[in-house]
Design a protein around this motif. Structure first.
Motif, PDB file in Angstrom:
ATOM      1  N   GLU A   1       3.606   2.042  -4.681  1.00 51.24           N
ATOM      2  CA  GLU A   1       2.530   1.439  -3.894  1.00 51.24           C
ATOM      3  C   GLU A   1       2.878  -0.008  -3.517  1.00 51.24           C
ATOM      4  O   GLU A   1       2.619  -0.441  -2.397  1.00 51.24           O
ATOM      5  CB  GLU A   1       1.208   1.477  -4.673  1.00 51.24           C
ATOM      6  CG  GLU A   1       0.643   2.867  -4.856  1.00 51.24           C
ATOM      7  CD  GLU A   1       1.334   3.667  -5.976  1.00 51.24           C
ATOM      8  OE1 GLU A   1       1.978   3.066  -6.862  1.00 51.24           O
ATOM      9  OE2 GLU A   1       1.246   4.903  -5.936  1.00 51.24           O
ATOM     10  N   MET A   2       3.463  -0.737  -4.455  1.00 52.73           N
ATOM     11  CA  MET A   2       3.885  -2.113  -4.162  1.00 52.73           C
ATOM     12  C   MET A   2       4.944  -2.127  -3.067  1.00 52.73           C
ATOM     13  O   MET A   2       4.908  -2.968  -2.171  1.00 52.73           O
ATOM     14  CB  MET A   2       4.449  -2.786  -5.411  1.00 52.73           C
ATOM     15  CG  MET A   2       3.433  -3.102  -6.468  1.00 52.73           C
ATOM     16  SD  MET A   2       4.211  -3.939  -7.860  1.00 52.73           S
ATOM     17  CE  MET A   2       4.531  -5.541  -7.099  1.00 52.73           C
ATOM     18  N   LEU A   3       5.877  -1.193  -3.159  1.00 56.24           N
ATOM     19  CA  LEU A   3       6.944  -1.149  -2.156  1.00 56.24           C
ATOM     20  C   LEU A   3       6.397  -0.764  -0.792  1.00 56.24           C
ATOM     21  O   LEU A   3       6.943  -1.162   0.230  1.00 56.24           O
ATOM     22  CB  LEU A   3       8.055  -0.200  -2.596  1.00 56.24           C
ATOM     23  CG  LEU A   3       8.805  -0.619  -3.856  1.00 56.24           C
ATOM     24  CD1 LEU A   3       9.975   0.315  -4.108  1.00 56.24           C
ATOM     25  CD2 LEU A   3       9.271  -2.059  -3.792  1.00 56.24           C
ATOM     26  N   GLY A   4       5.314   0.001  -0.775  1.00 53.48           N
ATOM     27  CA  GLY A   4       4.658   0.346   0.479  1.00 53.48           C
ATOM     28  C   GLY A   4       4.135  -0.880   1.211  1.00 53.48           C
ATOM     29  O   GLY A   4       4.055  -0.895   2.434  1.00 53.48           O
ATOM     30  N   ARG A   5       3.774  -1.906   0.460  1.00 55.34           N
ATOM     31  CA  ARG A   5       3.282  -3.162   1.051  1.00 55.34           C
ATOM     32  C   ARG A   5       4.386  -4.186   1.269  1.00 55.34           C
ATOM     33  O   ARG A   5       4.185  -5.195   1.940  1.00 55.34           O
ATOM     34  CB  ARG A   5       2.211  -3.769   0.142  1.00 55.34           C
ATOM     35  CG  ARG A   5       0.980  -2.913  -0.030  1.00 55.34           C
ATOM     36  CD  ARG A   5      -0.108  -3.620  -0.839  1.00 55.34           C
ATOM     37  NE  ARG A   5       0.319  -4.026  -2.170  1.00 55.34           N
ATOM     38  CZ  ARG A   5       0.193  -3.287  -3.278  1.00 55.34           C
ATOM     39  NH1 ARG A   5      -0.338  -2.086  -3.203  1.00 55.34           N
ATOM     40  NH2 ARG A   5       0.578  -3.748  -4.446  1.00 55.34           N
ATOM     41  N   LEU A   6       5.554  -3.943   0.690  1.00 52.73           N
ATOM     42  CA  LEU A   6       6.624  -4.938   0.704  1.00 52.73           C
ATOM     43  C   LEU A   6       7.098  -5.279   2.114  1.00 52.73           C
ATOM     44  O   LEU A   6       7.354  -6.439   2.424  1.00 52.73           O
ATOM     45  CB  LEU A   6       7.795  -4.462  -0.155  1.00 52.73           C
ATOM     46  CG  LEU A   6       8.904  -5.462  -0.407  1.00 52.73           C
ATOM     47  CD1 LEU A   6       8.380  -6.732  -1.072  1.00 52.73           C
ATOM     48  CD2 LEU A   6       9.991  -4.827  -1.270  1.00 52.73           C
ATOM     49  N   GLY A   7       7.190  -4.297   2.984  1.00 51.25           N
ATOM     50  CA  GLY A   7       7.615  -4.551   4.359  1.00 51.25           C
ATOM     51  C   GLY A   7       6.722  -5.566   5.049  1.00 51.25           C
ATOM     52  O   GLY A   7       7.202  -6.478   5.725  1.00 51.25           O
ATOM     53  N   ASN A   8       5.413  -5.405   4.873  1.00 54.58           N
ATOM     54  CA  ASN A   8       4.468  -6.354   5.476  1.00 54.58           C
ATOM     55  C   ASN A   8       4.635  -7.752   4.902  1.00 54.58           C
ATOM     56  O   ASN A   8       4.483  -8.744   5.609  1.00 54.58           O
ATOM     57  CB  ASN A   8       3.025  -5.879   5.265  1.00 54.58           C
ATOM     58  CG  ASN A   8       2.707  -4.675   6.117  1.00 54.58           C
ATOM     59  OD1 ASN A   8       3.339  -4.429   7.134  1.00 54.58           O
ATOM     60  ND2 ASN A   8       1.731  -3.904   5.690  1.00 54.58           N
TER      61      ASN A   8
END
Length: 127
Positions: free
Chosen positions: A97-104
């Motif tokens: 889930e954290m990596l899902g936000r990492l791009g942003n």
């Protein structure tokens, strides 16, 4: 300090574990192929692998530092792709889930995010 040494040792163990994994798969081309301070592993298909043994808190507090490191990889034109693997720590692990936000979170730093793949890797028994 002892805590810093332990973190360094665990990070080195994570790097070794991932190098062994890719070696057993017949995919490992080189370890630290372009010298100190560059990608950790290079695979036969010119994919680079950067191994991180970071807690969730450390990642959250070091987005800017991570962006700076990854910006250097944008200049390595021969690399097809850069996979950043977050080996799960035993306490406070980085999650998908954290990596899902990492791009942003990395976008404001001007990275070409199309070259990067961020993934979580199960802990291979490191404390």
């Amino acid at each position: 300090s002892e805590a810093n040494y332990a973190q360094f040792r665990y990070g080195a163990q994570a790097n070794l574990s991932r190098a062994e994994y890719y070696y057993r798969q017949g995919l490992l081309k080189a370890v630290h192929p372009t010298g100190s301070g560059t990608v950790d592993l290079l695979l036969n298909n010119n994919t680079a692998v950067e191994v991180k043994y970071w807690s969730a808190e450390y990642l959250t507090n070091n987005i800017k530092a991570l962006a700076g490191q990854l910006l250097n990889y944008n200049d390595l034109a021969a690399l097809r792709r850069i996979t950043v693997e977050f080996v799960q720590t035993s306490q406070d692990p980085v999650t998908s889930e954290m990596l899902g936000r990492l791009g942003n979170e990395l976008a404001p730093y001007g990275l070409d995010l199309s070259k990067f793949v961020f993934t979580v890797v199960s802990n291979p028994g490191i404390p």
